[in-house]
Scaffold this motif. Structure first.
Motif, PDB file in Angstrom:
ATOM      1  N   ASP A   1      -3.847  -5.915  -7.010  1.00  0.00           N
ATOM      2  CA  ASP A   1      -4.833  -4.949  -6.536  1.00  0.00           C
ATOM      3  C   ASP A   1      -4.455  -3.560  -7.048  1.00  0.00           C
ATOM      4  O   ASP A   1      -3.402  -3.034  -6.694  1.00  0.00           O
ATOM      5  N   PRO A   2      -5.312  -2.928  -7.866  1.00  0.00           N
ATOM      6  CA  PRO A   2      -4.980  -1.626  -8.439  1.00  0.00           C
ATOM      7  C   PRO A   2      -5.379  -0.443  -7.556  1.00  0.00           C
ATOM      8  O   PRO A   2      -5.125   0.709  -7.915  1.00  0.00           O
ATOM      9  N   TYR A   3      -5.979  -0.691  -6.402  1.00  0.00           N
ATOM     10  CA  TYR A   3      -6.627   0.352  -5.613  1.00  0.00           C
ATOM     11  C   TYR A   3      -5.720   1.543  -5.317  1.00  0.00           C
ATOM     12  O   TYR A   3      -6.134   2.693  -5.438  1.00  0.00           O
ATOM     13  N   TYR A   4      -4.490   1.292  -4.909  1.00  0.00           N
ATOM     14  CA  TYR A   4      -3.596   2.389  -4.522  1.00  0.00           C
ATOM     15  C   TYR A   4      -2.681   2.847  -5.648  1.00  0.00           C
ATOM     16  O   TYR A   4      -1.827   3.705  -5.454  1.00  0.00           O
ATOM     17  N   GLY A   5      -2.857   2.294  -6.832  1.00  0.00           N
ATOM     18  CA  GLY A   5      -2.008   2.661  -7.960  1.00  0.00           C
ATOM     19  C   GLY A   5      -2.719   3.599  -8.921  1.00  0.00           C
ATOM     20  O   GLY A   5      -3.788   4.132  -8.638  1.00  0.00           O
TER      21      GLY A   5
END
Length: 162
Positions: free
Chosen positions: A128-132
């Motif tokens: 999941d790339p959301y917080y990166g």
């Protein structure tokens, strides 16, 4: 004899990974002239973003590689989806478990991790790339492109056998 196939890509919120997979796979299906034969959709296991466009970072990275995600809108997976789709492909193990919990008896769908169709061996889940940062969205797109090619080859083989 089956002459049509349907694919549902699933992640948590349906704003990063699954709409990216939806856009990439739809693009490949169109390029192969299979738009009338292969139906593509995406959904999330949670209802956080129902009706929302994909994350602006997903849209940007996909657009840079020629994929258009702007028309897609988030929705939550429904129990009926298990009877509608041939493939329900989870982006990670947590989403796979969530799908297994809501899966009704006698589903039509083959439920599995999307990266089971990937040729690369380093990742078994689409992270999941959301917080990166931006690099995470590029990695997601790399993995999705690879697995999409494998999935399309499998569907081609199944169509030839039908």
């Amino acid at each position: 004899m089956q002459s049509r196939y349907s694919v549902l890509f699933v992640c948590l919120g349906n704003i990063c990974r699954s709409p990216t997979a939806h856009g990439v796979f739809q693009h490949l299906v169109s390029q192969q002239g299979l738009s009338g034969i292969v139906e593509v959709d995406s959904a999330g296991t949670a209802a956080f973003h129902v009706g929302a466009k994909p994350d602006h970072r997903s849209i940007k990275v996909a657009s840079e590689r020629g994929y258009d995600l702007k028309r897609l809108r988030a929705r939550k997976v429904q129990s009926e989806d298990f009877h509608r789709y041939d493939y329900i492909l989870a982006m990670d193990n947590e989403n796979l478990r969530n799908l297994q919990e809501i899966m009704p008896d006698n589903p039509k769908a083959r439920l599995q991790l999307f990266l089971e169709h990937s040729e690369q061996q380093r990742f078994s889940e689409v992270p999941d790339p959301y917080y990166g940062g931006a690099r995470g969205f590029d990695l997601v797109l790399d993995l999705i492109e690879d697995a999409s090619g494998g999935l399309l080859r499998e569907i081609h083989q199944r169509l030839q056998q039908d």
